[in-house]
Design an enzyme around this catalytic site. Structure first.
Site, PDB file in Angstrom:
ATOM      1  N   LYS A 190      11.055  -4.231   2.852  1.00 54.35           N
ATOM      2  CA  LYS A 190      10.035  -3.183   2.802  1.00 54.35           C
ATOM      3  C   LYS A 190       9.061  -3.469   1.659  1.00 54.35           C
ATOM      4  O   LYS A 190       9.412  -3.365   0.483  1.00 54.35           O
ATOM      5  CB  LYS A 190      10.679  -1.800   2.573  1.00 54.35           C
ATOM      6  N   GLY A 243      11.341  -2.601  -8.803  1.00 62.32           N
ATOM      7  CA  GLY A 243      10.519  -1.396  -8.858  1.00 62.32           C
ATOM      8  C   GLY A 243      10.786  -0.637 -10.141  1.00 62.32           C
ATOM      9  O   GLY A 243      11.312  -1.197 -11.101  1.00 62.32           O
ATOM     10  N   THR A 245      12.390   2.201 -12.757  1.00 61.69           N
ATOM     11  CA  THR A 245      13.760   2.637 -13.068  1.00 61.69           C
ATOM     12  C   THR A 245      14.083   3.933 -12.322  1.00 61.69           C
ATOM     13  O   THR A 245      15.208   4.130 -11.847  1.00 61.69           O
ATOM     14  CB  THR A 245      13.917   2.788 -14.592  1.00 61.69           C
ATOM     15  N   GLU A 246      13.062   4.786 -12.152  1.00 64.02           N
ATOM     16  CA  GLU A 246      13.250   6.048 -11.418  1.00 64.02           C
ATOM     17  C   GLU A 246      13.694   5.775  -9.972  1.00 64.02           C
ATOM     18  O   GLU A 246      14.655   6.381  -9.482  1.00 64.02           O
ATOM     19  CB  GLU A 246      11.890   6.721 -11.424  1.00 64.02           C
ATOM     20  N   GLY A 248      15.036   3.021  -8.911  1.00 59.26           N
ATOM     21  CA  GLY A 248      16.355   2.379  -9.020  1.00 59.26           C
ATOM     22  C   GLY A 248      17.471   3.422  -9.061  1.00 59.26           C
ATOM     23  O   GLY A 248      18.501   3.278  -8.399  1.00 59.26           O
ATOM     24  N   GLU A 265      16.013  -4.812 -10.238  1.00 61.69           N
ATOM     25  CA  GLU A 265      15.036  -5.330 -11.223  1.00 61.69           C
ATOM     26  C   GLU A 265      14.075  -4.183 -11.500  1.00 61.69           C
ATOM     27  O   GLU A 265      13.206  -3.893 -10.667  1.00 61.69           O
ATOM     28  CB  GLU A 265      14.252  -6.507 -10.631  1.00 61.69           C
ATOM     29  N   CYS A 299       5.736  -6.514 -14.855  1.00 65.74           N
ATOM     30  CA  CYS A 299       6.979  -5.947 -15.400  1.00 65.74           C
ATOM     31  C   CYS A 299       7.297  -6.535 -16.765  1.00 65.74           C
ATOM     32  O   CYS A 299       7.912  -5.882 -17.583  1.00 65.74           O
ATOM     33  CB  CYS A 299       8.121  -6.206 -14.430  1.00 65.74           C
ATOM     34  N   GLU A 401       6.966   3.060 -20.011  1.00 69.77           N
ATOM     35  CA  GLU A 401       6.214   1.966 -19.396  1.00 69.77           C
ATOM     36  C   GLU A 401       4.864   2.485 -18.899  1.00 69.77           C
ATOM     37  O   GLU A 401       4.809   3.474 -18.180  1.00 69.77           O
ATOM     38  CB  GLU A 401       7.029   1.427 -18.216  1.00 69.77           C
TER      39      GLU A 401
HETATM   40  P1  NAP Z   1       7.957   1.910  -7.486  1.00 70.74           P
HETATM   41  O1  NAP Z   1       7.110   3.118  -7.346  1.00 70.74           O
HETATM   42  O2  NAP Z   1       9.313   2.046  -8.052  1.00 70.74           O
HETATM   43  O3  NAP Z   1       8.023   1.250  -6.042  1.00 70.74           O
HETATM   44  C1  NAP Z   1       8.738   0.074  -5.799  1.00 70.74           C
HETATM   45  C2  NAP Z   1       9.132   0.027  -4.337  1.00 70.74           C
HETATM   46  O4  NAP Z   1      10.065   1.080  -4.077  1.00 70.74           O
HETATM   47  C3  NAP Z   1       7.956   0.251  -3.374  1.00 70.74           C
HETATM   48  O5  NAP Z   1       8.140  -0.531  -2.236  1.00 70.74           O
HETATM   49  C4  NAP Z   1       8.106   1.724  -3.052  1.00 70.74           C
HETATM   50  O6  NAP Z   1       7.510   2.084  -1.825  1.00 70.74           O
HETATM   51  C5  NAP Z   1       9.605   1.857  -2.994  1.00 70.74           C
HETATM   52  N1  NAP Z   1      10.106   3.235  -3.139  1.00 70.74           N
HETATM   53  C6  NAP Z   1       9.443   4.340  -3.555  1.00 70.74           C
HETATM   54  N2  NAP Z   1      10.256   5.416  -3.527  1.00 70.74           N
HETATM   55  C7  NAP Z   1      11.470   4.977  -3.091  1.00 70.74           C
HETATM   56  C8  NAP Z   1      12.719   5.612  -2.854  1.00 70.74           C
HETATM   57  N3  NAP Z   1      12.902   6.909  -3.053  1.00 70.74           N
HETATM   58  N4  NAP Z   1      13.753   4.856  -2.414  1.00 70.74           N
HETATM   59  C9  NAP Z   1      13.597   3.524  -2.226  1.00 70.74           C
HETATM   60  N5  NAP Z   1      12.427   2.877  -2.416  1.00 70.74           N
HETATM   61  C10 NAP Z   1      11.370   3.593  -2.845  1.00 70.74           C
HETATM   62  O7  NAP Z   1       7.252   0.808  -8.366  1.00 70.74           O
HETATM   63  P2  NAP Z   1       5.777   0.277  -8.270  1.00 70.74           P
HETATM   64  O8  NAP Z   1       4.874   1.316  -8.815  1.00 70.74           O
HETATM   65  O9  NAP Z   1       5.499  -0.270  -6.910  1.00 70.74           O
HETATM   66  O10 NAP Z   1       5.871  -0.963  -9.278  1.00 70.74           O
HETATM   67  C11 NAP Z   1       5.879  -0.789 -10.628  1.00 70.74           C
HETATM   68  C12 NAP Z   1       7.289  -0.736 -11.192  1.00 70.74           C
HETATM   69  O11 NAP Z   1       8.024  -1.881 -10.792  1.00 70.74           O
HETATM   70  C13 NAP Z   1       7.303  -0.760 -12.699  1.00 70.74           C
HETATM   71  O12 NAP Z   1       8.270   0.122 -13.190  1.00 70.74           O
HETATM   72  C14 NAP Z   1       7.689  -2.192 -13.025  1.00 70.74           C
HETATM   73  O13 NAP Z   1       8.270  -2.420 -14.267  1.00 70.74           O
HETATM   74  C15 NAP Z   1       8.630  -2.482 -11.930  1.00 70.74           C
HETATM   75  N6  NAP Z   1       8.740  -3.933 -11.781  1.00 70.74           N
HETATM   76  C16 NAP Z   1       9.876  -4.541 -12.219  1.00 70.74           C
HETATM   77  C17 NAP Z   1      10.022  -5.908 -12.132  1.00 70.74           C
HETATM   78  C18 NAP Z   1      11.266  -6.600 -12.568  1.00 70.74           C
HETATM   79  O14 NAP Z   1      11.436  -7.754 -12.199  1.00 70.74           O
HETATM   80  N7  NAP Z   1      12.151  -5.971 -13.303  1.00 70.74           N
HETATM   81  C19 NAP Z   1       8.969  -6.663 -11.589  1.00 70.74           C
HETATM   82  C20 NAP Z   1       7.801  -6.009 -11.169  1.00 70.74           C
HETATM   83  C21 NAP Z   1       7.713  -4.643 -11.268  1.00 70.74           C
HETATM   84  P3  NAP Z   1       5.989   2.652  -1.783  1.00 70.74           P
HETATM   85  O15 NAP Z   1       5.119   1.582  -2.251  1.00 70.74           O
HETATM   86  O16 NAP Z   1       5.783   2.940  -0.357  1.00 70.74           O
HETATM   87  O17 NAP Z   1       5.970   3.852  -2.673  1.00 70.74           O
END
Ligand code: NAP
Ligand code: MG
Length: 499
Positions: A190, A243, A245-246, A248, A265, A299, A401
């Site tokens: 996804k 994605g 932490t929330e 996660g 991650e 990230c 963050e």
């Molecule tokens: P996000 O809001 O957490 O979304 C990540 C993914 O999860 C998206 O595909 C999102 O779908 C999906 N998602 C949303 N709600 C969900 C739920 N309730 N259950 C399961 N999946 C769900 O993060 P983002 O804004 O796209 O990216 C930024 C975050 O990613 C930052 O916190 C960043 O640090 C983290 N990140 C971490 C790494 C690492 O390697 N540790 C690398 C890159 C980014 P939708 O797009 O449809 O909402």
């Protein structure tokens, strides 16, 4: 300004709107027929519609994945899997311009970056893991029991759900699908809603490479629906997510339904540390890039820059100079260093944090305000590199963050103080150290609580170097054999050898 023209294949792909999902080896519409719009962050223009899935589409994908595991994909010999993955990597390489353009159009990252890095890393990730299927060995176990032979087998974990963010779709996508497929799993991926296009094209290339029906499924739609459905589906054995932490945390809770295996991650607040003996000609541009690459939407962004007092003023002045020189603009402008923020919601989050930082008493040294046309194109959310100094360690902007082009520069006196403050975070993904004293570099690296530490460099990755976080940055590792371990179960087999 030299705006690149759109590749005819990219245009044709966008013209196939509404763009279909990939389930069971077919390009399919969502069961409900619903779609969502994806836009270009550089100018706000609509790019295409994409089918929006829900629980029923996930059910279909799980069925297709289970059928693949029970059928030709599950029975396929390792050498055959290697061939298909190699073909897949070749196709990604061959179509790299198209993939780079789709990614830049969809998430606003400069085309220079997606050409040089994202599309190349995507092919390399698949090439690397294409070599693994015939090398996933078990072990023989020397148990202290007479006349018993014990050995282990590594078997695929089954159906793997993959969830990725919008900032590096091609890299995160290939980093996760490649080991999962190499180990013989069936996957359901996804992508993030705001940047799904390059991943959907990647899925088509997977089919063209010969992946059997159901081995690689791509389901698009809102995270609250699709991500939720994936993580709570009893037919899915493992979830790997990159994605926040929330998100996660929600996945961990949903995973209890069938005790899913998880690799997480998550978020970060990386410390980047410049010591007084650093080579500042290298450290200052290095720190600037660490903080602002992809407009800080990374990230591992080095967003907490710690500088030892004797060189503090010099580093602040150097960062300011680079901020003033940075070219901010359209992702397809070849001169662009920093593209736009991905969308209005993210822009509001970032500027909300900037206001919060100002209210906390931090000094806004540069940036902080939206750039307006004519210096940038109409319709995009552009923010210049934003630099804070005099930031309190307790301020929200020191802990949470921001995920945007914002760096806090702190000064410090001693190594002990540096380590204590660098580790004063709930996260632990990445860190940087700049010094010419090798012993000091290794000593500090060993004390930093983070899954990756770069010394006199930043932002390097490779498919055979483990990557992942300490603390609330998650658990498990992407890349390397650790990624193969993460998508396999180990079985011990016992057999008596007496007659
Ligand atoms: P996000 O809001 O957490 O979304 C990540 C993914 O999860 C998206 O595909 C999102 O779908 C999906 N998602 C949303 N709600 C969900 C739920 N309730 N259950 C399961 N999946 C769900 O993060 P983002 O804004 O796209 O990216 C930024 C975050 O990613 C930052 O916190 C960043 O640090 C983290 N990140 C971490 C790494 C690492 O390697 N540790 C690398 C890159 C980014 P939708 O797009 O449809 O909402
Ligand atoms: Mg988009």
């Amino acid at each position: 300004m030299a705006i690149q023209s759109i590749d005819p294949n990219v245009k044709a792909f966008l013209d196939s709107s509404p763009i279909k999902m990939i389930i069971g080896g077919e390009k399919v519409a969502s069961v409900s027929g619903k779609t969502y719009v994806t836009t270009n962050p550089s100018d706000g223009a609509k790019l295409a519609e994409i089918y929006s899935g829900d629980q029923e589409d996930i059910n279909r994908a799980v069925e297709a994945a289970q059928t693949a595991m029970a059928g030709p994909w599950g029975r396929m010999l390792p050498a055959e899997r290697e061939k298909i993955l190699r073909r897949f990597a070749e196709l990604v390489e061959k179509n790299s311009e198209e993939l780079a353009q789709l990614e830049s159009l969809d998430n606003g990252k400069s085309l220079h970056h997606t050409r040089m890095i994202d599309s190349k890393v995507a092919a390399n990730n698949i090439y690397h893991f294409a070599g693994w299927p015939s090398k996933i060995f078990g072990q023989t176990v020397p148990v202290s029991i007479p006349e018993i032979f014990v050995y282990t087998r590594r078997e695929p974990v089954g159906v793997v759900g993959l969830i990725i963010p919008w900032n590096y779709p091609l890299i995160h996508g290939t980093q996760k699908i490649s080991p999962a497929l190499a180990a013989g799993n069936a996957v359901i991926l996804k992508p993030a809603s705001v940047a799904s296009l390059a991943i959907l094209r990647l899925g088509e290339l997977g089919l063209e490479a010969g992946l059997p029906a159901g081995a690689l499924n791509i389901v698009t739609g809102p995270g609250g629906v699709i991500g939720q459905a994936l993580s709570s589906h009893p037919g899915i054995n493992k979830i790997q997510v990159t994605g926040s932490t929330e998100v996660g945390r929600q996945i961990i809770q949903n995973s209890t339904v069938n005790i899913k295996r998880l690799t997480l991650e998550l978020g970060s607040k990386a410390p980047n540390c410049i010591l007084e003996d650093a080579d500042l000609d290298v450290a200052i541009p290095g720190a600037f890039k660490a903080a602002f690459v992809n407009s800080g939407q990374s990230c591992v962004a080095g967003c907490r820059l710690y500088v030892q007092k004797p060189v503090y003023e010099h580093v602040v002045a150097g960062m300011l100079e680079l901020a003033n020189k940075a070219h901010i603009g359209h992702a397809f402008d070849t001169e662009t260093d920093l593209g736009p923020i991905v969308d209005e919601a993210q822009f509001n989050t970032v500027t909300g944090y900037i206001q919060d930082g100002i209210q906390s008493g931090a000094k806004l040294l540069s940036g902080g305000k939206r750039l307006k046309p004519p210096s940038v194109p109409e319709g995009g959310f552009y923010l210049p590199p934003t630099i804070f100094t005099e930031v309190a360690d307790e301020a929200r902007i020191s802990h949470e963050e921001i995920f945007g082009p914002v760096v806090n520069i702190y000064s410090f006196d001693t190594e002990e103080e540096l380590i204590r403050r660098a580790n004063n975070t709930t996260y632990g993904l990445a860190a940087g150290i700049w010094t010419t004293n090798l012993a000091r570099a290794h000593r500090i690296a060993s004390k930093i609580e983070a899954g990756v530490v770069w010394i006199n460099t930043y932002d390097f990755f490779a498919p055979n170097a483990p990557f992942g976080g300490y603390k609330q940055s998650g658990y498990g590792r992407d890349n390397s054999f650790e990624a193969i371990e993460a998508v396999t179960e180990v079985k011990s087999i016992w057999v008596p050898t007496r007659q």
